[in-house]
Design an enzyme around this catalytic site. Structure first.
Site, PDB file in Angstrom:
ATOM      1  N   VAL A   9       0.873  -1.174   0.000  1.00 49.20           N
ATOM      2  CA  VAL A   9       0.000   0.000   0.000  1.00 49.20           C
ATOM      3  C   VAL A   9       0.906   1.218   0.000  1.00 49.20           C
ATOM      4  CG1 VAL A   9      -2.039  -1.044   1.056  1.00 49.20           C
ATOM      5  CG2 VAL A   9      -0.239  -0.112   2.520  1.00 49.20           C
ATOM      6  N   SER A  10       0.438   2.304  -0.585  1.00 51.44           N
ATOM      7  CA  SER A  10       1.280   3.495  -0.744  1.00 51.44           C
ATOM      8  C   SER A  10       1.455   4.288   0.539  1.00 51.44           C
ATOM      9  CB  SER A  10       0.707   4.407  -1.823  1.00 51.44           C
ATOM     10  OG  SER A  10       0.730   3.743  -3.058  1.00 51.44           O
ATOM     11  N   THR A  11       0.445   4.270   1.394  1.00 53.62           N
ATOM     12  CA  THR A  11       0.538   5.041   2.637  1.00 53.62           C
ATOM     13  C   THR A  11       0.134   4.176   3.819  1.00 53.62           C
ATOM     14  OG1 THR A  11      -1.742   5.829   2.548  1.00 53.62           O
ATOM     15  CG2 THR A  11      -0.081   7.173   1.410  1.00 53.62           C
TER      16      THR A  11
END
Length: 190
Positions: A9-11
């Site tokens: 996941v990016s964040t």
């Protein structure tokens, strides 16, 4: 023959449950994860997953973009798995390199990545040629212009020290040696 899952996941705020559930349903023996942008090459979870993968194993992701953002990176990662005798499976994209169709799709991706590289080179060369045609030169601007070069040349021939000229013209001594090698100045003086 293990099935290794990889989640990204990016964040930190993004939820990994959807990916984890999909990988658990795919009977992954072990799941590695990263909470980092796909643009970042150094992903600790992916590194651990790749170290864990052995011959005959399959690396599984929920979606292809979880593994990498560029075709070039994806091709490199999948090629590495292939060289080690491992497979790759993307659940939502229905890509499985253990099948003939999956391997075919991978080869198409490889060809597209190569074409993309060649197009970038072509566009770069065309842009440089167009800039040259308009009188612009690429690269860094010259440290000293023609007029300054002529002035420095005369001063060097008169015996002025390079260190002093470097200070006066606001350039490095090494720049003076690059423009005016010691051998060239000595020849002129003789």
């Amino acid at each position: 023959m293990a099935t290794i899952g990889y989640i990204r996941v990016s964040t930190i705020d993004q939820n990994i449950d959807l990916q984890r559930n999909a990988l658990t349903s795919a009977n992954c023996d072990r799941i590695f994860e990263d909470r980092i942008s796909g643009k970042i090459a150094n992903r600790p979870g992916l590194k651990r997953a790749l170290k864990y993968v052995n011959k005959g194993d399959t690396l599984v992701v929920w979606k292809l973009d979880r593994l990498g953002r560029s075709v070039k990176n994806l091709v490199a990662l999948i090629s590495e798995l292939h060289e080690r005798g491992a497979h790759f499976h993307s659940l939502t994209d229905s890509i499985d390199t253990s099948s003939a169709m999956g391997r075919f799709f991978f080869h198409v991706m490889s060809a597209l990545a190569e074409m993309e590289r060649e197009l970038i080179v072509e566009r770069t060369l065309a842009g440089l040629a167009a800039a040259r045609a308009q009188g612009r030169l690429g690269g860094r601007p010259r440290a000293i212009n023609k007029h300054e070069q002529e002035q420095i040349s005369r001063l060097l021939e008169k015996g002025h020290p390079r260190q002093q000229l470097a200070i006066i013209f606001g350039i490095g001594v090494s720049t003076l040696y690059r423009y005016f090698p010691a051998s060239r100045i000595k020849k002129r003086m003789n």
